[in-house]
Structure formats: structure tokens, C-alpha cells
Design a protein around this motif. Structure first.
Motif, PDB file in Angstrom:
ATOM      1  N   LEU A 204      -7.694 -27.722  -5.183  1.00  0.00           N
ATOM      2  CA  LEU A 204      -6.824 -26.777  -4.313  1.00  0.00           C
ATOM      3  C   LEU A 204      -7.332 -27.371  -3.129  1.00  0.00           C
ATOM      4  O   LEU A 204      -8.487 -27.582  -2.392  1.00  0.00           O
ATOM      5  N   PRO A 205      -6.421 -27.297  -1.816  1.00  0.00           N
ATOM      6  CA  PRO A 205      -6.678 -27.622  -0.696  1.00  0.00           C
ATOM      7  C   PRO A 205      -7.534 -26.685   0.180  1.00  0.00           C
ATOM      8  O   PRO A 205      -7.802 -25.596  -0.328  1.00  0.00           O
ATOM      9  N   GLU A 206      -7.786 -26.934   1.588  1.00  0.00           N
ATOM     10  CA  GLU A 206      -8.393 -26.003   2.228  1.00  0.00           C
ATOM     11  C   GLU A 206      -7.441 -25.072   2.679  1.00  0.00           C
ATOM     12  O   GLU A 206      -6.344 -25.511   2.964  1.00  0.00           O
ATOM     13  N   ILE A 207      -7.540 -23.701   2.332  1.00  0.00           N
ATOM     14  CA  ILE A 207      -6.641 -22.741   2.434  1.00  0.00           C
ATOM     15  C   ILE A 207      -6.296 -22.129   3.906  1.00  0.00           C
ATOM     16  O   ILE A 207      -7.524 -22.115   4.471  1.00  0.00           O
ATOM     17  N   ARG A 208      -5.220 -22.008   4.396  1.00  0.00           N
ATOM     18  CA  ARG A 208      -4.812 -21.639   5.711  1.00  0.00           C
ATOM     19  C   ARG A 208      -4.341 -20.374   5.569  1.00  0.00           C
ATOM     20  O   ARG A 208      -3.522 -19.911   4.698  1.00  0.00           O
ATOM     21  N   ALA A 209      -4.131 -19.828   6.821  1.00  0.00           N
ATOM     22  CA  ALA A 209      -3.365 -18.458   6.941  1.00  0.00           C
ATOM     23  C   ALA A 209      -1.858 -18.612   6.701  1.00  0.00           C
ATOM     24  O   ALA A 209      -1.431 -19.642   7.218  1.00  0.00           O
ATOM     25  N   GLY A 210      -1.230 -17.899   5.805  1.00  0.00           N
ATOM     26  CA  GLY A 210       0.000 -17.915   5.506  1.00  0.00           C
ATOM     27  C   GLY A 210       0.393 -18.904   4.118  1.00  0.00           C
ATOM     28  O   GLY A 210       1.389 -19.054   3.670  1.00  0.00           O
ATOM     29  N   ASP A 211      -0.726 -19.501   3.729  1.00  0.00           N
ATOM     30  CA  ASP A 211      -0.362 -20.237   2.536  1.00  0.00           C
ATOM     31  C   ASP A 211       0.178 -19.484   1.533  1.00  0.00           C
ATOM     32  O   ASP A 211      -0.351 -18.230   1.494  1.00  0.00           O
ATOM     33  N   ASP A 212       0.666 -19.790   0.174  1.00  0.00           N
ATOM     34  CA  ASP A 212       0.913 -19.481  -0.807  1.00  0.00           C
ATOM     35  C   ASP A 212       0.102 -19.462  -1.920  1.00  0.00           C
ATOM     36  O   ASP A 212       0.024 -20.615  -2.464  1.00  0.00           O
TER      37      ASP A 212
ATOM     38  N   THR B 148     -12.518 -15.110  -0.486  1.00  0.00           N
ATOM     39  CA  THR B 148     -12.569 -15.975   0.385  1.00  0.00           C
ATOM     40  C   THR B 148     -11.292 -16.529   1.027  1.00  0.00           C
ATOM     41  O   THR B 148     -10.730 -16.559   2.086  1.00  0.00           O
ATOM     42  N   VAL B 149     -10.672 -17.191  -0.278  1.00  0.00           N
ATOM     43  CA  VAL B 149      -9.177 -17.754   0.186  1.00  0.00           C
ATOM     44  C   VAL B 149      -8.197 -16.682   0.321  1.00  0.00           C
ATOM     45  O   VAL B 149      -7.173 -16.789   1.026  1.00  0.00           O
ATOM     46  N   VAL B 150      -8.243 -15.391  -0.257  1.00  0.00           N
ATOM     47  CA  VAL B 150      -7.392 -14.610  -0.122  1.00  0.00           C
ATOM     48  C   VAL B 150      -7.571 -14.016   1.399  1.00  0.00           C
ATOM     49  O   VAL B 150      -6.345 -13.804   1.864  1.00  0.00           O
TER      50      VAL B 150
END
Length: 256
Positions: free
Chosen positions: A9-17, A39-41
Motif C-alpha cells: 500500500l502506498p503512503e496514504i493521502r487525503a482523499g485517497d480511495d 491512521t490511514v483512515v
């Protein structure tokens, strides 16, 4: 039961699905339980903040000064302010902050994280983790993945024990607990109090393979596990009336 980390999984950013990212990296089956770290949520939902976002109140400054005196370490009153704003009740104000979050979870510092936030100072817990779990589950269903449950997890400490373990903050497609009351034990005696916190136990099991730190993964699939025919319940967080420990803490004051 099998536990399978969702790799790469990549570094999660705001708005990712999140549903899309998870579905692209694993093959889900009916009956699977997908655990996703809070954390990712929180990152997806933009629950990041900076200390300068919190104008300091007199209460926050008082708390920071008190903890600083007790621990001989300077405490930032802006962090204390952030904790206060994320909480509905402050149960302990020294030598650390123990609070109830706005969705009923009891944790240190309202669960605010100061790690894994590359562009900000703070990572707050999701506002409504149950709704977060529902959104991820709906996203998986849109991709043709049916009959899958989702649990939003976190790690926190435990009274009377060292160390941390995984716990559930929100869930969808599964009951929080299963009720063994009325079932016989191995000697035929009727169980009278046993209610098993399924979502916490699955979260803790998933945390074993998710790992911690830089090498961890924020999503794990639990497979070949069945809730069974027992009655389910969504009660997880104790009410104030039933929580004798919380009632005692309201009368307690740290004497350092």
C-alpha cells in the motif's frame, strides 16, 4: 483462521480511495474481515492538524504546567488543547491525559498520534469510525466484493498490563460481540456473563501480522473465521452508569 497483510500500500493521502487501494492488492472472498488501521483512515479523511491550529485556553496551560512539573519535561499547552477539543470527558489530567473521545473510546491523549504524519504535527482519530468502516465496506461492494466486513482498528494500552494491543474503533458488516450467555460450558453449566468482544479480538489478531513502525502495513484480511449462530450485539463502549472504573476515576486525584 488465516491472516493476510495487504502488501505494497502506498503512503496514504487525503482523499485517497482505501477500498480501491485494498481491492487492487488482494483478492477478497465472501466472509472475509478487512481490518484497516485508523491512521490511514484519518489521513484519507483529512484528520491532520498542526499545533498552531489550537489557541491555548487557561485549562490547557494549567494541564501542561502540571504535567511538566510532575515529569520534569516541558509540555506543549497546544497539544493539551488539541486533546481537550477531541474529548468529551477528561478522566485523568496527571501524570498523563486519559480522555473519552467523541465517539466513546477511552484512550490516552484522545488517541492523537504524533508519528506517521509527514506534513503535519498531529494525526487525530477519525470523527466517526463506524461511518468510516461503512464507507470502506460500501466501496468494496461497488467493486463487486460482497459479504465482507470492515473493522477500523487502533492500538492502545491496557489497565494493569504492560504493552499495547489492537482494538476496534468502528465496524461494519459484523456485530461487535457475540453472546455466550445461556450456552453450556464443558461441564454442562450455563454461562452467565460471557460476552466475547469479537471486533477487539480480530483487531488484536490482525495487529500481530500488521506490525508496527516503518515495516508495518495498515490493512489485514482475516479469512476462514465465522461468527457462528450466537446472538450478536453492537455494544462495545461501556456506559458511564455501568463503568465502575470511570466512576472511581471521577473521584480520584493524582498525588505525585
Amino acid at each position: 483462521m488465516e491472516l493476510e497483510p495487504v502488501r505494497d500500500l502506498p503512503e496514504i493521502r487525503a482523499g485517497d480511495d482505501l477500498a480501491d487501494l485494498i481491492a487492487d492488492r488482494t483478492t477478497l472472498e465472501p466472509g472475509d474481515v478487512v481490518t484497516v488501521a485508523s491512521t490511514v483512515v484519518s489521513k484519507v479523511e483529512g484528520r491532520t492538524a498542526d499545533l498552531d491550529d489550537y489557541p491555548v485556553s487557561g485549562r490547557a496551560r494549567e494541564i501542561a504546567d502540571k504535567i511538566g512539573e510532575l515529569t520534569a519535561e516541558e509540555k506543549d499547552p497546544r497539544f493539551a488543547q488539541a486533546v481537550l477539543e477531541e474529548s468529551t470527558e477528561l478522566l485523568i489530567d496527571a501524570p498523563f491525559l486519559l480522555t473519552e473521545t467523541r465517539f466513546g473510546h477511552i484512550s490516552v491523549n484522545a488517541g492523537i498520534d504524533r508519528s506517521n504524519v509527514p506534513d503535519h504535527d498531529l494525526l487525530l482519530l477519525p470523527k466517526r469510525p463506524g461511518k468510516s468502516a461503512e464507507r470502506i465496506r460500501a466501496g468494496l461492494e461497488e467493486r463487486g466484493v460482497d459479504d465482507v466486513a470492515v473493522i477500523v482498528t487502533d492500538t492502545c494500552g491496557r489497565p494493569f498490563r504492560h504493552g499495547q494491543r489492537g482494538v476496534a474503533l468502528g465496524w461494519a458488516g459484523i456485530s461487535a460481540s457475540r453472546d455466550w450467555r445461556g450456552e453450556p460450558d464443558r461441564d454442562g453449566r450455563e454461562l452467565g456473563v460471557t460476552v466475547q468482544s469479537v471486533v477487539d479480538e480480530l483487531s488484536s489478531a490482525a495487529n500481530l501480522v500488521a506490525g508496527e513502525g516503518a515495516g508495518g502495513t495498515p490493512a489485514v484480511v482475516v479469512r476462514d473465521w465465522a461468527f457462528g449462530d450466537l446472538e450478536g450485539s453492537d455494544e462495545l463502549f461501556r456506559s458511564v452508569e455501568d463503568d465502575l472504573v470511570r466512576q472511581a476515576l471521577r473521584e480520584w486525584e493524582f498525588d505525585g
